[in-house]
Write a protein that holds these residues in place. Structure first.
Motif, PDB file in Angstrom:
ATOM      1  N   VAL A   1      10.464   1.483   0.523  1.00 51.87           N
ATOM      2  CA  VAL A   1      10.109   3.265   1.671  1.00 51.87           C
ATOM      3  C   VAL A   1       9.766   4.292   1.472  1.00 51.87           C
ATOM      4  O   VAL A   1      10.679   5.090   0.645  1.00 51.87           O
ATOM      5  CB  VAL A   1      11.794   3.237   2.734  1.00 51.87           C
ATOM      6  N   VAL A   2       9.520   4.616   2.476  1.00 51.97           N
ATOM      7  CA  VAL A   2       9.447   6.795   1.869  1.00 51.97           C
ATOM      8  C   VAL A   2      10.903   7.855   2.251  1.00 51.97           C
ATOM      9  O   VAL A   2      11.233   7.001   3.233  1.00 51.97           O
ATOM     10  CB  VAL A   2       7.803   6.852   2.953  1.00 51.97           C
ATOM     11  N   ARG A   3      10.563   8.138   1.168  1.00 48.06           N
ATOM     12  CA  ARG A   3      12.042   9.518   1.101  1.00 48.06           C
ATOM     13  C   ARG A   3      11.180  10.764   2.397  1.00 48.06           C
ATOM     14  O   ARG A   3      10.192  11.221   2.407  1.00 48.06           O
ATOM     15  CB  ARG A   3      12.478   9.580   0.327  1.00 48.06           C
TER      16      ARG A   3
ATOM     17  N   SER B   1       3.527  13.647  13.901  1.00 45.55           N
ATOM     18  CA  SER B   1       4.894  13.881  13.644  1.00 45.55           C
ATOM     19  C   SER B   1       5.190  11.679  12.549  1.00 45.55           C
ATOM     20  O   SER B   1       5.946  12.267  12.719  1.00 45.55           O
ATOM     21  CB  SER B   1       5.525  13.449  14.623  1.00 45.55           C
ATOM     22  N   SER B   2       4.163  11.544  12.600  1.00 45.29           N
ATOM     23  CA  SER B   2       4.480  10.908  11.055  1.00 45.29           C
ATOM     24  C   SER B   2       4.887  11.583   9.610  1.00 45.29           C
ATOM     25  O   SER B   2       4.826  12.225   9.473  1.00 45.29           O
ATOM     26  CB  SER B   2       2.966  10.532  10.672  1.00 45.29           C
ATOM     27  N   LEU B   3       6.027  10.831   8.539  1.00 46.96           N
ATOM     28  CA  LEU B   3       6.538  11.218   7.497  1.00 46.96           C
ATOM     29  C   LEU B   3       5.993  11.222   6.902  1.00 46.96           C
ATOM     30  O   LEU B   3       5.959  12.118   6.259  1.00 46.96           O
ATOM     31  CB  LEU B   3       8.017  10.369   8.331  1.00 46.96           C
ATOM     32  N   CYS B   4       4.582  10.512   6.542  1.00 45.37           N
ATOM     33  CA  CYS B   4       3.733  10.477   5.268  1.00 45.37           C
ATOM     34  C   CYS B   4       2.601  10.417   5.837  1.00 45.37           C
ATOM     35  O   CYS B   4       1.888   9.632   6.481  1.00 45.37           O
ATOM     36  CB  CYS B   4       4.360   9.093   4.135  1.00 45.37           C
ATOM     37  N   ALA B   5       1.428  10.216   4.690  1.00 47.10           N
ATOM     38  CA  ALA B   5       0.082  10.173   5.299  1.00 47.10           C
ATOM     39  C   ALA B   5      -0.676   9.005   5.727  1.00 47.10           C
ATOM     40  O   ALA B   5      -1.261   8.641   6.273  1.00 47.10           O
ATOM     41  CB  ALA B   5      -0.894  10.032   3.891  1.00 47.10           C
ATOM     42  N   LEU B   6       0.558   7.698   5.241  1.00 49.77           N
ATOM     43  CA  LEU B   6      -0.228   6.497   6.059  1.00 49.77           C
ATOM     44  C   LEU B   6      -0.602   6.511   7.680  1.00 49.77           C
ATOM     45  O   LEU B   6      -2.058   6.378   7.502  1.00 49.77           O
ATOM     46  CB  LEU B   6       0.600   5.319   5.754  1.00 49.77           C
ATOM     47  N   GLY B   7       0.466   6.726   8.115  1.00 54.55           N
ATOM     48  CA  GLY B   7       0.672   7.171   9.967  1.00 54.55           C
ATOM     49  C   GLY B   7       0.043   8.733  10.052  1.00 54.55           C
ATOM     50  O   GLY B   7      -0.810   8.747  11.378  1.00 54.55           O
ATOM     51  N   GLY B   8      -0.169   9.182   8.942  1.00 54.92           N
ATOM     52  CA  GLY B   8      -0.552  10.575   9.733  1.00 54.92           C
ATOM     53  C   GLY B   8      -1.683  10.716   9.283  1.00 54.92           C
ATOM     54  O   GLY B   8      -2.702  11.833   9.831  1.00 54.92           O
TER      55      GLY B   8
ATOM     56  N   GLU C   1       0.568  -2.211   7.289  1.00 57.45           N
ATOM     57  CA  GLU C   1       0.927  -1.366   5.664  1.00 57.45           C
ATOM     58  C   GLU C   1       2.595  -0.597   6.085  1.00 57.45           C
ATOM     59  O   GLU C   1       3.194  -0.012   5.264  1.00 57.45           O
ATOM     60  CB  GLU C   1      -0.474  -0.625   5.267  1.00 57.45           C
ATOM     61  N   SER C   2       2.317  -0.174   7.733  1.00 56.63           N
ATOM     62  CA  SER C   2       3.583   0.413   7.419  1.00 56.63           C
ATOM     63  C   SER C   2       5.037   0.141   7.332  1.00 56.63           C
ATOM     64  O   SER C   2       5.635  -1.024   7.202  1.00 56.63           O
ATOM     65  CB  SER C   2       3.735   0.556   9.091  1.00 56.63           C
ATOM     66  N   CYS C   3       6.096   1.229   6.139  1.00 58.00           N
ATOM     67  CA  CYS C   3       7.154   1.166   5.845  1.00 58.00           C
ATOM     68  C   CYS C   3       8.151   0.462   7.313  1.00 58.00           C
ATOM     69  O   CYS C   3       8.998   0.253   6.897  1.00 58.00           O
ATOM     70  CB  CYS C   3       7.529   1.687   5.046  1.00 58.00           C
ATOM     71  N   GLY C   4       7.166   1.464   8.048  1.00 57.99           N
ATOM     72  CA  GLY C   4       8.701   0.728   9.322  1.00 57.99           C
ATOM     73  C   GLY C   4       9.823   2.209   9.646  1.00 57.99           C
ATOM     74  O   GLY C   4      10.165   1.903  10.200  1.00 57.99           O
ATOM     75  N   LYS C   5      10.092   3.509   9.017  1.00 53.10           N
ATOM     76  CA  LYS C   5      10.864   4.555   8.752  1.00 53.10           C
ATOM     77  C   LYS C   5      10.637   5.385   9.795  1.00 53.10           C
ATOM     78  O   LYS C   5      11.597   5.666  10.520  1.00 53.10           O
ATOM     79  CB  LYS C   5      10.506   5.406   7.309  1.00 53.10           C
ATOM     80  N   CYS C   6       9.499   5.734  10.296  1.00 55.46           N
ATOM     81  CA  CYS C   6       9.372   6.265  11.705  1.00 55.46           C
ATOM     82  C   CYS C   6       8.434   5.610  12.749  1.00 55.46           C
ATOM     83  O   CYS C   6       7.415   5.100  12.399  1.00 55.46           O
ATOM     84  CB  CYS C   6       8.657   7.752  11.185  1.00 55.46           C
ATOM     85  N   THR C   7       8.881   6.671  14.117  1.00 51.38           N
ATOM     86  CA  THR C   7       8.370   5.688  14.776  1.00 51.38           C
ATOM     87  C   THR C   7       6.954   5.533  15.165  1.00 51.38           C
ATOM     88  O   THR C   7       5.658   5.064  15.626  1.00 51.38           O
ATOM     89  CB  THR C   7       9.133   6.007  16.349  1.00 51.38           C
ATOM     90  N   PRO C   8       6.048   6.766  14.973  1.00 51.49           N
ATOM     91  CA  PRO C   8       4.737   6.881  15.526  1.00 51.49           C
ATOM     92  C   PRO C   8       4.002   6.164  14.631  1.00 51.49           C
ATOM     93  O   PRO C   8       3.165   5.702  15.675  1.00 51.49           O
ATOM     94  CB  PRO C   8       4.311   8.595  14.925  1.00 51.49           C
ATOM     95  N   CYS C   9       4.353   5.896  13.191  1.00 47.34           N
ATOM     96  CA  CYS C   9       2.872   4.773  12.395  1.00 47.34           C
ATOM     97  C   CYS C   9       3.601   3.146  12.892  1.00 47.34           C
ATOM     98  O   CYS C   9       3.116   2.854  13.363  1.00 47.34           O
ATOM     99  CB  CYS C   9       4.031   5.047  11.105  1.00 47.34           C
ATOM    100  N   ARG C  10       4.846   3.018  13.056  1.00 50.18           N
ATOM    101  CA  ARG C  10       5.613   1.645  13.031  1.00 50.18           C
ATOM    102  C   ARG C  10       5.174   1.397  14.825  1.00 50.18           C
ATOM    103  O   ARG C  10       4.322   0.247  15.278  1.00 50.18           O
ATOM    104  CB  ARG C  10       6.704   1.494  12.701  1.00 50.18           C
TER     105      ARG C  10
ATOM    106  N   TYR D   1       0.712  -1.329   0.000  1.00 51.54           N
ATOM    107  CA  TYR D   1       0.286  -0.084   0.272  1.00 51.54           C
ATOM    108  C   TYR D   1       1.073   1.575   0.148  1.00 51.54           C
ATOM    109  O   TYR D   1       0.890   1.586  -0.562  1.00 51.54           O
ATOM    110  CB  TYR D   1      -0.709   0.013   1.117  1.00 51.54           C
ATOM    111  N   VAL D   2       2.262   0.749   0.626  1.00 47.62           N
ATOM    112  CA  VAL D   2       2.596   2.674   0.802  1.00 47.62           C
ATOM    113  C   VAL D   2       3.670   2.649  -0.592  1.00 47.62           C
ATOM    114  O   VAL D   2       4.112   4.141  -0.502  1.00 47.62           O
ATOM    115  CB  VAL D   2       3.872   2.529   2.104  1.00 47.62           C
ATOM    116  N   CYS D   3       3.422   1.709  -1.723  1.00 43.30           N
ATOM    117  CA  CYS D   3       4.277   2.003  -2.498  1.00 43.30           C
ATOM    118  C   CYS D   3       2.736   3.473  -3.054  1.00 43.30           C
ATOM    119  O   CYS D   3       3.840   3.802  -4.607  1.00 43.30           O
ATOM    120  CB  CYS D   3       4.447   0.589  -3.442  1.00 43.30           C
TER     121      CYS D   3
HETATM  122 FE1  SF4 Z   1       6.948   4.857   7.100  1.00 48.14          FE
HETATM  123 FE2  SF4 Z   1       6.430   7.032   8.721  1.00 48.14          FE
HETATM  124 FE3  SF4 Z   1       4.953   6.331   6.485  1.00 48.14          FE
HETATM  125 FE4  SF4 Z   1       4.388   4.695   8.301  1.00 48.14          FE
HETATM  126  S1  SF4 Z   1       4.453   7.270   8.410  1.00 48.14           S
HETATM  127  S2  SF4 Z   1       4.558   4.589   5.981  1.00 48.14           S
HETATM  128  S3  SF4 Z   1       6.522   4.677   9.005  1.00 48.14           S
HETATM  129  S4  SF4 Z   1       6.951   6.681   6.487  1.00 48.14           S
END
Ligand code: SF4
Ligand code: NAI
Length: 508
Positions: free
Chosen positions: A280-282, A476-483, A433-442, A262-264
């Motif tokens: 992984v999200v940039r 504080s999430s890096l992208c829309a999935l966590g945010g 579906e989290s890409c795992g890059k940032c803590t708030p989401c992962r 999904y994150v792609c």
């Molecule tokens: Fe990855 Fe962070 Fe986006 Fe979640 S919010 S998908 S961990 S970059």
């Protein structure tokens, strides 16, 4: 006798291929000469397979057709038990404003001559005469905004790429349609693939890009096949390659298939995947418009944004901007799914209320029970109850009500849905579906599932913790999935507190 049977995946899933074969066999047995066209779908999914027969009144429809209904197609058509009348007069279809999807379901998707006969390539020919600056200006004037979900003005994105200095620029089409209940991208790629190609060529000419990619999800094998076949035909006809339609310009493209994350669908993750890296999200900046595919300036647009470009150039920016509401110009293909009587794709000018879409166009719930909630914009979208049904479909209007349009998918739920379970699903989806890059989401999504389970066990004190967690994920999430995961969770909690064991006043 000319008969149309859709080759769209949704129609095939309910037997369109068998019906098509049955029609040919029946015609042969009766010695009747039949021209069978495999068209795209009209988007009225509850009628699929929707067979159309050309007649003096226009194309008359029959659906949903089974093999047993085939022989009667060769008898008195008016008496056919599955007759639904002239297709374009069916209320669900007649109430639409079909601009982007004008050809979808009408033509043979892989016939370039039919494409041209129905307005195809007129936009590209006009764009060629306008030059790059004129092209970008036309898109800006049309008011087109990104149909993937964010609603960013397409003209400004193209302007950024056009203004960047680089030896190589790219057009990347985001066809990783992942929102639950959405199928507009798939439908147009299967039903009118040249339209997307034409839009990408115009984008390339506008910003100075000579290469393009369609990043398509592996779960869409029919769309992959249609796009690949269309690219080959477009190349053969001089629409792609060197000397696009004799203008001296060059643009070529290919289809790349994602592995199913999904994150792609998030643009930077998509670019990583396209480059052969892990999806992984940039961090942004840098924006893909300046440093995108292989570090070069790249337009990343959704399928519907790009597929809308040809009609803008064919009919003019002012024509397109004449539809819509406020800053939401033009039309939006609303995808109606879930517990409804009439599910399918409904293209309409922005501005129709949510209530009209659900109660009138979709015909209310399929189960007959009252509508309890509608999730708009996929798994990251907010749940709206009936009290928000007066909200007009528009980016700002939904934002003002604490929601988002996203990719314009509506998933309708009846009174039997438990909104705490839906909130749990949102957190679980994010955890998976989290890409795992940032803590708030992962980590937050996993804790979110646990916290909602605590609430489910009667620990209502955990509601405050869930609210805090959602605030943290949102901010504080890096992208829309966590945010954006907090949207479905918090809208479920605030609009349906009783499903969380709270009194309604306490939550409000
Ligand atoms: Fe990855 Fe962070 Fe986006 Fe979640 S919010 S998908 S961990 S970059
Ligand atoms: P965003 O707001 O960060 O960016 C929107 C777009 O504008 C991006 O392409 C960005 O690069 C571009 N942009 C921003 N400023 C720019 C500038 N100055 N110049 C040029 N380009 C600029 O939103 P994002 O994270 O890309 O998308 C979030 C949306 O995606 C959500 O609204 C959600 O609804 C949607 N979404 C859609 C899915 C689908 O299946 N279509 C799936 C999941 C989410």
């Amino acid at each position: 006798m000319k008969i149309y049977v859709p080759m769209d995946a949704a129609a095939k899933a309910v037997g369109a291929d068998e019906v098509a074969a049955g029609i040919l066999a029946e015609a042969a047995a009766r010695g009747i000469d039949v021209t069978l066209v495999r068209n795209g779908t009209r988007g009225m999914v509850w009628l699929e397979p929707l067979v159309e027969v050309e007649s003096d009144q226009g194309r008359v429809g029959f659906g949903p057709v089974t093999l047993a209904d085939v022989p009667a197609l060769f008898g008195d058509l008016g008496a056919h038990p599955k007759a639904v009348g002239v297709v374009e007069e069916i209320p669900f279809f007649a109430a639409q404003t079909r601009l982007t999807f004008a050809r979808c379901g009408v033509t043979d998707p892989l016939s370039l001559s039919e494409y041209e006969a129905h307005g195809g390539l007129a936009g590209l020919r006009r764009a060629i005469g306008m030059g790059p600056a004129g092209i970008v200006q036309e898109v800006t004037d049309s008011g087109l905004r990104g149909r993937g979900g964010a609603g960013f003005p397409t003209g400004i994105k193209w302007q950024t790429v056009a203004g960047a200095q680089a030896a190589q620029k790219y057009i990347v089409c985001n066809a990783d349609e992942g929102d639950s209940g959405t199928f507009a991208d798939r439908m147009i790629m299967e039903g009118d693939p040249f339209c997307l190609i034409e839009g990408m060529v115009i984008a390339g000419l506008g910003v100075g890009a000579t290469r393009g990619f369609v990043y398509l999800r592996s779960e869409y094998p029919d769309a992959i096949a249609a796009m690949r076949a269309a690219v080959v035909r477009a190349r053969g006809a001089g629409i792609l390659g060197a000397d696009v339609l004799g203008s001296g310009a060059a643009f070529d493209m290919e289809v790349r298939v994602g592995a199913g994350a999904y994150v792609c669908g998030e643009e930077t993750s998509l670019l990583n995947s396209l480059e052969g890296k892990r999806g992984v999200v940039r961090a942004k900046p840098p924006l893909p418009a300046l440093q995108g595919f292989m570090g070069q300036p790249t337009v990343v647009n959704n399928v519907i944004s790009l597929a809308t470009v040809p009609v803008i150039f064919e009919k003019g920016a002012a024509f397109y901007a004449g539809f819509g509401l406020g800053r939401s110009k033009g039309t939006i293909p609303v995808q109606i799914a879930g517990n409804v009587r009439f599910g399918g794709l409904f293209e309409t000018a922005f501005g129709m209320t949510l209530g009209k879409l659900v109660d009138e166009i979709a015909g209310g719930t399929g189960s007959g029970h009252p509508v309890k909630a509608v999730q708009i914009g996929g798994p990251l979208g907010a749940y709206f109850g009936r009290e928000k049904f007066e909200t007009p479909f528009g980016y700002e209007e939904f934002d003002g009500q604490g929601g988002l349009i996203g990719h314009a998918g509506l998933a309708v739920f009846d009174s039997h849905v438990n909104m705490r379970e839906m909130a749990r699903f949102a957190m679980e989806f994010c955890a998976v579906e989290s890409c795992g890059k940032c803590t708030p989401c992962r980590i937050g999504a996993v804790r979110g599932v646990e916290t909602i389970d605590r609430i489910g066990r009667g620990d209502t004190a955990a509601v405050e913790l869930l609210t805090d967690l959602c605030d943290t994920m949102k901010d504080s999430s890096l992208c829309a999935l966590g945010g954006f995961t907090p949207y479905p969770v918090m809208s479920a909690l605030s609009h349906f507190p009783e499903d969380f064991g709270l009194a309604r006043e306490a939550a409000e």
